[in-house]
Design a protein around this motif. Structure first.
Motif, PDB file in Angstrom:
ATOM      1  N   ASP A 193       0.827  -1.204   0.000  1.00  0.00           N
ATOM      2  CA  ASP A 193       0.000   0.000   0.000  1.00  0.00           C
ATOM      3  C   ASP A 193       0.866   1.261   0.000  1.00  0.00           C
ATOM      4  O   ASP A 193       0.567   2.233  -0.704  1.00  0.00           O
ATOM      5  N   SER A 194       1.932   1.253   0.806  1.00  0.00           N
ATOM      6  CA  SER A 194       2.812   2.427   0.827  1.00  0.00           C
ATOM      7  C   SER A 194       3.560   2.567  -0.497  1.00  0.00           C
ATOM      8  O   SER A 194       3.832   3.680  -0.960  1.00  0.00           O
ATOM      9  N   GLY A 195       3.874   1.439  -1.131  1.00  0.00           N
ATOM     10  CA  GLY A 195       4.483   1.480  -2.457  1.00  0.00           C
ATOM     11  C   GLY A 195       3.537   2.058  -3.490  1.00  0.00           C
ATOM     12  O   GLY A 195       3.942   2.801  -4.390  1.00  0.00           O
ATOM     13  N   TYR A 196       2.254   1.713  -3.349  1.00  0.00           N
ATOM     14  CA  TYR A 196       1.231   2.236  -4.265  1.00  0.00           C
ATOM     15  C   TYR A 196       1.148   3.755  -4.136  1.00  0.00           C
ATOM     16  O   TYR A 196       1.095   4.477  -5.140  1.00  0.00           O
ATOM     17  N   GLU A 197       1.128   4.247  -2.924  1.00  0.00           N
ATOM     18  CA  GLU A 197       1.043   5.696  -2.693  1.00  0.00           C
ATOM     19  C   GLU A 197       2.244   6.420  -3.306  1.00  0.00           C
ATOM     20  O   GLU A 197       2.096   7.454  -3.968  1.00  0.00           O
ATOM     21  N   ALA A 198       3.445   5.843  -3.095  1.00  0.00           N
ATOM     22  CA  ALA A 198       4.651   6.451  -3.668  1.00  0.00           C
ATOM     23  C   ALA A 198       4.627   6.364  -5.190  1.00  0.00           C
ATOM     24  O   ALA A 198       5.003   7.307  -5.897  1.00  0.00           O
ATOM     25  N   GLY A 199       4.184   5.224  -5.711  1.00  0.00           N
ATOM     26  CA  GLY A 199       4.114   5.048  -7.157  1.00  0.00           C
ATOM     27  C   GLY A 199       3.138   6.008  -7.808  1.00  0.00           C
ATOM     28  O   GLY A 199       3.381   6.509  -8.916  1.00  0.00           O
TER      29      GLY A 199
ATOM     30  N   PRO B 111       7.016  13.625 -14.712  1.00  0.00           N
ATOM     31  CA  PRO B 111       7.448  13.242 -16.063  1.00  0.00           C
ATOM     32  C   PRO B 111       8.912  12.848 -16.162  1.00  0.00           C
ATOM     33  O   PRO B 111       9.319  12.204 -17.134  1.00  0.00           O
ATOM     34  N   SER B 112       9.727  13.221 -15.158  1.00  0.00           N
ATOM     35  CA  SER B 112      11.149  12.863 -15.192  1.00  0.00           C
ATOM     36  C   SER B 112      11.408  11.444 -14.719  1.00  0.00           C
ATOM     37  O   SER B 112      12.531  10.932 -14.834  1.00  0.00           O
ATOM     38  N   CYS B 113      10.370  10.789 -14.171  1.00  0.00           N
ATOM     39  CA  CYS B 113      10.557   9.458 -13.588  1.00  0.00           C
ATOM     40  C   CYS B 113      10.430   8.379 -14.651  1.00  0.00           C
ATOM     41  O   CYS B 113       9.326   8.083 -15.129  1.00  0.00           O
ATOM     42  N   THR B 114      11.559   7.770 -14.993  1.00  0.00           N
ATOM     43  CA  THR B 114      11.551   6.626 -15.914  1.00  0.00           C
ATOM     44  C   THR B 114      12.096   5.364 -15.246  1.00  0.00           C
ATOM     45  O   THR B 114      12.071   4.295 -15.865  1.00  0.00           O
ATOM     46  N   ALA B 115      12.603   5.502 -14.023  1.00  0.00           N
ATOM     47  CA  ALA B 115      13.157   4.336 -13.321  1.00  0.00           C
ATOM     48  C   ALA B 115      12.920   4.472 -11.827  1.00  0.00           C
ATOM     49  O   ALA B 115      13.186   5.528 -11.242  1.00  0.00           O
TER      50      ALA B 115
ATOM     51  N   MET C 152       4.150  -0.583  -9.046  1.00  0.00           N
ATOM     52  CA  MET C 152       3.775  -0.995 -10.397  1.00  0.00           C
ATOM     53  C   MET C 152       2.256  -0.927 -10.585  1.00  0.00           C
ATOM     54  O   MET C 152       1.770  -0.522 -11.648  1.00  0.00           O
ATOM     55  N   ALA C 153       1.514  -1.309  -9.572  1.00  0.00           N
ATOM     56  CA  ALA C 153       0.057  -1.236  -9.656  1.00  0.00           C
ATOM     57  C   ALA C 153      -0.400   0.209  -9.822  1.00  0.00           C
ATOM     58  O   ALA C 153      -1.305   0.505 -10.618  1.00  0.00           O
ATOM     59  N   ALA C 154       0.224   1.125  -9.077  1.00  0.00           N
ATOM     60  CA  ALA C 154      -0.136   2.543  -9.176  1.00  0.00           C
ATOM     61  C   ALA C 154       0.217   3.111 -10.546  1.00  0.00           C
ATOM     62  O   ALA C 154      -0.556   3.893 -11.123  1.00  0.00           O
ATOM     63  N   LEU C 155       1.376   2.744 -11.067  1.00  0.00           N
ATOM     64  CA  LEU C 155       1.789   3.220 -12.387  1.00  0.00           C
ATOM     65  C   LEU C 155       0.797   2.769 -13.459  1.00  0.00           C
ATOM     66  O   LEU C 155       0.393   3.548 -14.330  1.00  0.00           O
ATOM     67  N   ARG C 156       0.412   1.514 -13.390  1.00  0.00           N
ATOM     68  CA  ARG C 156      -0.527   0.987 -14.382  1.00  0.00           C
ATOM     69  C   ARG C 156      -1.899   1.640 -14.258  1.00  0.00           C
ATOM     70  O   ARG C 156      -2.564   1.925 -15.264  1.00  0.00           O
TER      71      ARG C 156
ATOM     72  N   ALA D  65      -2.366   4.599 -13.408  1.00  0.00           N
ATOM     73  CA  ALA D  65      -2.193   5.964 -13.927  1.00  0.00           C
ATOM     74  C   ALA D  65      -1.958   5.972 -15.437  1.00  0.00           C
ATOM     75  O   ALA D  65      -1.697   7.036 -16.019  1.00  0.00           O
ATOM     76  N   GLY D  66      -2.011   4.804 -16.056  1.00  0.00           N
ATOM     77  CA  GLY D  66      -1.835   4.724 -17.498  1.00  0.00           C
ATOM     78  C   GLY D  66      -0.394   4.576 -17.946  1.00  0.00           C
ATOM     79  O   GLY D  66      -0.098   4.686 -19.146  1.00  0.00           O
ATOM     80  N   LYS D  67       0.505   4.316 -17.014  1.00  0.00           N
ATOM     81  CA  LYS D  67       1.914   4.117 -17.347  1.00  0.00           C
ATOM     82  C   LYS D  67       2.175   2.638 -17.591  1.00  0.00           C
ATOM     83  O   LYS D  67       1.636   1.771 -16.895  1.00  0.00           O
ATOM     84  N   ARG D  68       3.024   2.355 -18.564  1.00  0.00           N
ATOM     85  CA  ARG D  68       3.384   0.974 -18.861  1.00  0.00           C
ATOM     86  C   ARG D  68       4.699   0.613 -18.178  1.00  0.00           C
ATOM     87  O   ARG D  68       5.637   1.407 -18.160  1.00  0.00           O
ATOM     88  N   VAL D  69       4.762  -0.575 -17.618  1.00  0.00           N
ATOM     89  CA  VAL D  69       5.996  -1.110 -17.010  1.00  0.00           C
ATOM     90  C   VAL D  69       6.429  -2.306 -17.852  1.00  0.00           C
ATOM     91  O   VAL D  69       5.665  -3.267 -18.020  1.00  0.00           O
ATOM     92  N   PRO D  70       7.610  -2.258 -18.474  1.00  0.00           N
ATOM     93  CA  PRO D  70       8.701  -1.292 -18.282  1.00  0.00           C
ATOM     94  C   PRO D  70       8.822  -0.246 -19.383  1.00  0.00           C
ATOM     95  O   PRO D  70       9.762   0.547 -19.373  1.00  0.00           O
TER      96      PRO D  70
END
Length: 338
Positions: free
Chosen positions: A227-233, A240-244, A257-261, A263-268
Motif C-alpha cells: 500500500d505504501s508502495g502504491y502511494e509512492a508510485g 514526467p522525469s521518472c523513468t526508473a 507498479m500497480a499505481a503506475l498501471r 495511472a496509465g503508465k506501462r511497465v517497463p
C-alpha cells in the motif's frame, strides 16, 4: 528425581542395561566417532527405553561447553529472518549444537546489554543477535568475555564480529544497472527510517548517484507494505522525469507498479521498476519483477561458524558482507527517448 518422584536414569544405568562401560556411554552422548556404530545404536536405544537424559550442566563442567548457541531476534516472521534461522539451525545440526531462541519485544526499546543479560542466564556458549533496527547502546556495548557474540548487521561494531547482506552494494548494483539502460536518474522508494537495512539501501542509492555525478531526486518513503508502495508510485506517476524506480523491497515495488498501471503508465516501456529480496514467489503468480536476491541462509551459517570459532579473537572487529544477486526479469527496459 523426576516429576513423579522416581529416580532419574543415570549414565551407569544405561551402561549396565547396554552391557558397556560408562565411558562408552559418555562417548555416545558426546557424539564421539570412537564408538562402533552398532554399539552406539544399542546405547541410544537403551537411553530411549529407560528415559535417560544427559546432564548438560555436568557436561559443561567436564568439557567447558553447553554445545548450545543463543539466538536473539525481534521478529522471526519478517522478510529473510526465517531463512537466517534455517541457516543457523542447519549449521548447528551439523555441529551437534542446540539453539536457544529469545524473541525480543519489537515494540519496545531494546539494548544489546539487556539481550546479553537475559541470554547469559541460560546454558549457552555464545550469542547471535539479529539486529533489524538500531539499538541505543550499539556503539558502547561490550560483550561478556565468556560469551562469544556475533551481530547480524551491516554496520561494523567496534568489539563484535558482524555478518550481513551487502545492502549498500545492493543499491549500487541496482542504480548502475538502471543507468546502463539509459535512465538519466533513479527514483527511490525507501523503507522506514528506523530500519537498518532500509537506511543502508538508501545510503547506497544516494552514493551511487553521486558517484555518477547525478543529483538525487526527492525520496519517497514507505513502510515496507504494498500500500505504501502504491502511494509512492502514484506520486511518481505524475512526475514526467521518472523513468526508473528502485523500491527498497519487493512489496513496495509491486505496489508502485500497480499505481503506475492505474495511472496509465506501462511497465517497463514507460517506467522501469526494480525491487529487493525476491520475496514474491508463492505470493504473486508469474513474478515478473526484476529484483535482488539475498542468501540469508548463508548469512545464518556464517554467523554460526563465527560464533563457535576460536575463542582467541572471538570479539575482534570483523565485518563479513554477503553480496546480493541481480535477478533479471521483465520490469526493466531501455529508457524511452525524450
Amino acid at each position: 528425581m523426576g516429576n513423579n518422584g522416581t529416580r532419574s536414569a543415570s549414565m551407569a544405568d544405561v551402561a549396565h542395561a547396554a552391557g558397556v562401560s560408562t565411558q562408552t556411554v559418555s562417548r555416545v552422548v558426546n557424539g564421539s566417532s570412537a564408538v562402533r556404530p552398532d554399539t552406539a545404536e544399542r546405547v541410544r536405544d537403551v537411553m530411549d527405553e529407560i528415559g535417560y537424559r544427559p546432564s548438560f550442566a555436568g557436561r559443561s563442567l567436564k568439557t567447558g561447553s553447553y554445545r548450545s548457541i543463543g539466538l536473539v531476534m525481534f521478529d522471526i516472521r519478517s522478510t529473510g529472518n526465517l531463512d537466517r534461522l534455517a541457516g543457523i539451525t542447519a549449521a548447528a545440526q551439523e555441529r551437534r549444537y542446540a539453539i536457544t531462541l529469545i524473541e525480543m519485544d519489537k515494540d519496545k526499546p531494546q539494548t544489546l546489554a539487556e539481550a546479553t543479560r537475559r541470554m547469559s542466564a541460560l546454558p549457552v556458549d555464545g550469542m547471535i543477535f539479529n539486529l533489524n533496527r538500531m539499538v541505543e547502546d550499539f556503539r558502547t556495548f561490550q560483550p561478556l568475555p565468556a560469551l562469544s557474540t556475533v551481530i547480524l548487521t551491516m554496520i561494523e561494531h567496534p568489539s563484535c564480529p558482524t555478518v550481513d547482506n551487502d545492502q549498500h552494494g545492493c543499491s549500487e548494483m541496482i542504480v548502475s544497472y538502471l543507468l546502463e539502460h539509459g535512465h538519466r536518474t533513479v527514483h527511490h522508494i525507501a523503507g522506514p527510517a528506523l530500519s537498518i537495512s532500509g537506511s543502508m539501501r538508501e545510503e547506497g542509492w544516494y552514493d551511487a548517484l553521486a558517484e555518477a555525478g547525478i543529483g538525487a531526486p526527492e525520496i519517497r518513503r514507505g513502510d515496507w507494505s504494498a500500500d505504501s508502495g502504491y502511494e509512492a508510485g502514484a506520486a511518481l506517476a505524475r512526475d514526467p522525469s521518472c523513468t526508473a524506480i528502485y523500491a527498497s523491497n519487493d512489496a513496495m515495488a509491486y505496489g508502485a507498479m500497480a499505481a503506475l498501471r492505474d495511472a496509465g503508465k506501462r511497465v517497463p516501456e514507460d517506467v522501469s521498476v526494480v525491487g529487493v529480496d525476491d520475496a514474491l514467489g508463492g505470493i504473486v503468480p508469474h513474478v515478473s519483477l526484476t529484483t535482488v536476491r539475498f542468501d540469508n541462509h548463508q548469512v545464518g551459517r556464517l554467523a554460526f561458524e563465527k560464533v563457535i570459532g576460536p575463542k582467541s579473537g572471538a570479539h575482534e572487529p570483523l565485518s563479513i558482507l554477503v553480496p546480493g544477486k541481480l535477478i533479471e526479469r521483465s520490469t526493466v527496459a531501455v529508457a524511452r527517448s525524450h
